[in-house]
Design a protein around this motif. Structure first.
Motif, PDB file in Angstrom:
ATOM      1  N   LYS A 121       6.065  -7.718 -11.836  1.00 12.05           N
ATOM      2  CA  LYS A 121       6.619  -9.084 -11.915  1.00 12.05           C
ATOM      3  C   LYS A 121       7.233  -9.107 -13.487  1.00 12.05           C
ATOM      4  CE  LYS A 121       3.195 -11.767  -9.093  1.00 12.05           C
ATOM      5  NZ  LYS A 121       3.941 -12.661  -8.543  1.00 12.05           N
ATOM      6  N   CYS A 151      -4.741 -17.085  -2.652  1.00 17.67           N
ATOM      7  CA  CYS A 151      -4.412 -16.432  -1.511  1.00 17.67           C
ATOM      8  C   CYS A 151      -5.428 -16.403  -0.526  1.00 17.67           C
ATOM      9  CB  CYS A 151      -4.597 -14.704  -2.096  1.00 17.67           C
ATOM     10  SG  CYS A 151      -3.464 -14.437  -3.455  1.00 17.67           S
ATOM     11  N   ASP A 182      -0.362 -11.910 -11.671  1.00 16.17           N
ATOM     12  CA  ASP A 182       0.040 -13.015 -12.348  1.00 16.17           C
ATOM     13  C   ASP A 182      -0.647 -13.153 -13.569  1.00 16.17           C
ATOM     14  OD1 ASP A 182       1.928 -14.499 -10.164  1.00 16.17           O
ATOM     15  OD2 ASP A 182       0.238 -13.667  -8.914  1.00 16.17           O
ATOM     16  N   PRO A 238       1.943 -19.129  -2.163  1.00 16.87           N
ATOM     17  CA  PRO A 238       2.876 -18.438  -3.241  1.00 16.87           C
ATOM     18  C   PRO A 238       2.102 -18.943  -4.472  1.00 16.87           C
ATOM     19  CG  PRO A 238       4.152 -19.429  -1.558  1.00 16.87           C
ATOM     20  CD  PRO A 238       3.047 -20.039  -1.280  1.00 16.87           C
ATOM     21  N   GLU A 253       7.549 -20.770  -9.022  1.00 17.35           N
ATOM     22  CA  GLU A 253       7.078 -20.366  -7.599  1.00 17.35           C
ATOM     23  C   GLU A 253       7.367 -19.186  -7.287  1.00 17.35           C
ATOM     24  OE1 GLU A 253       6.800 -22.334  -3.141  1.00 17.35           O
ATOM     25  OE2 GLU A 253       6.786 -23.578  -4.805  1.00 17.35           O
ATOM     26  N   ASN A 254       6.256 -18.286  -6.952  1.00 14.19           N
ATOM     27  CA  ASN A 254       6.606 -16.916  -6.510  1.00 14.19           C
ATOM     28  C   ASN A 254       7.669 -15.942  -7.495  1.00 14.19           C
ATOM     29  OD1 ASN A 254       5.775 -14.805  -4.635  1.00 14.19           O
ATOM     30  ND2 ASN A 254       7.487 -15.066  -3.463  1.00 14.19           N
ATOM     31  N   ASP A 255       7.622 -16.358  -8.561  1.00 10.64           N
ATOM     32  CA  ASP A 255       8.395 -15.494  -9.551  1.00 10.64           C
ATOM     33  C   ASP A 255      10.135 -16.091  -9.560  1.00 10.64           C
ATOM     34  OD1 ASP A 255       6.283 -13.661 -10.468  1.00 10.64           O
ATOM     35  OD2 ASP A 255       6.360 -13.305  -8.351  1.00 10.64           O
ATOM     36  N   SER A 278       5.409 -11.374  -1.752  1.00 13.38           N
ATOM     37  CA  SER A 278       4.304 -12.356  -2.150  1.00 13.38           C
ATOM     38  C   SER A 278       3.016 -11.906  -1.423  1.00 13.38           C
ATOM     39  CB  SER A 278       4.579 -13.720  -1.692  1.00 13.38           C
ATOM     40  OG  SER A 278       3.258 -14.874  -1.639  1.00 13.38           O
TER      41      SER A 278
END
Length: 330
Positions: A121, A151, A182, A238, A253-255, A278
């Motif tokens: 990430k 998740c 994260d 996500p 959101e989701n990188d 994801s």
């Protein structure tokens, strides 16, 4: 003279296949064999792929190893590889205890080999843009961060391997497993908190570790961050990070930068467009751009005799924070 950089990988599961896929996109880098307790090859490996029970038994020449085995096995493979002069690239996390991580770092230092960790990430374009703005103080004083890692995993996921859902090998539940990337991003952005308190429990699965929890972190500059990590939240969402400052706010959101709310600061625009994996509802990695970037940097670090961008020392802090979350449960 052959300039190809050669890896041997430890492990033959889904993660090993992801690395094979990633390396196939990188010129002059290849994975030539694997260390496997079962004697099997990864499913995408061809028949020329050498297999052995240990790195010492590999007969082909190679430069480095990739650790694609469960978390709590990283130390033993890293120590063996370093002791024979091979550089080490570990899948997340570095390890699951301070003692294991320190042994990995020290053994690699003593044998003059590099130790890197795949926290991909840190390589995604929008994350790098935000990191630069934060480091330069452009976004103002950050007072609040909310990180949601919601998740979903069914019981069959935990039943698929005997170590899943336990402390001995996995090292914990969604904070150490699904959420570690994260949490690493939060750590990369903001460093180490000075205080930590958490509430964790097991709600939907027959496992030893938590499947849902919340941590509250206080940082030396006063910033307050919250982390929700779960494998109960069907169907899986996500990861989202809200960052609030005295100049405005943004949502990742989701990188990717999903919202940008700063009146006097233009939204940064990345020149790169990469597909991002994801983990919301599956542990299988479909897109390997982040892995490719980590591998390229690691190979360059070996060739240039420098530290990898995501070194063992830098990655250690992420596990340290997660261990603090577990130890400060109320």
């Amino acid at each position: 003279m052959n300039d190809t950089f050669r890896f041997v990988i430890a492990g033959t599961g889904n993660i090993a296949s992801s690395y094979l896929q990633a390396v196939s996109h990188i010129p002059d880098v290849e994975i030539i064999g694997c260390v496997s307790r079962s004697g099997k090859r990864p499913k995408d490996a061809d028949k020329s792929f050498e297999t052995a029970l240990s790195f010492r038994e590999i007969t082909s020449e190679f430069d480095a190893v990739i650790l694609a085995v469960p978390n709590g096995l990283h130390r033993q493979y890293a120590v063996e590889a370093a002791s024979i002069g091979k550089h080490v690239l570990s899948e997340k996390c570095l390890e699951i205890s301070l003692e294991a991580m320190d042994e990995m770092i020290n053994t690699c230092d003593e044998n003059n080999v590099k130790l890197g960790v795949t926290f991909q990430k840190r390589m995604y374009p929008d994350n790098r843009l935000v990191k630069t703005l934060l480091d330069n103080g452009k976004l103002g004083r950050v007072f609040s961060v909310e990180l949601d890692i919601k998740c979903y995993r069914d019981q069959a996921y935990y039943d698929s391997a005997p170590y899943r859902g336990g402390y001995a090998i996995d090292g914990g539940g969604p904070f150490m497993q699904q959420g570690v990337h994260d949490v690493d991003l939060l750590t990369w952005f903001f460093g180490k908190p000075s205080q930590c308190v958490s509430m964790l429990d097991t709600f939907q699965h027959d496992i030893e570790v938590e499947d849902h929890g919340v941590a509250l972190l206080r940082y030396p500059d006063g910033m307050i961050a919250s982390i929700t990590a779960s494998t109960c939240t069907w169907p899986g969402f996500p990861p989202v990070m809200h960052i609030h400052t005295d100049k405005g706010s943004l949502i990742m959101e989701n990188d990717r930068i999903a919202e940008w709310n700063f009146k006097d600061i233009p939204k940064p625009e990345s020149t790169e467009d990469v597909e991002i994996h994801s983990t919301a509802s599956s542990h299988r990695v479909k897109h390997t751009a982040g892995h490719e970037a980590v591998i390229r940097d690691f190979v360059a670090a070996v060739r240039e005799d420098r530290e990898p961008e995501i070194s063992g020392r830098r990655a250690r802090l992420t596990t340290e924070i997660i261990l603090d979350i577990y130890q400060n449960k109320v």
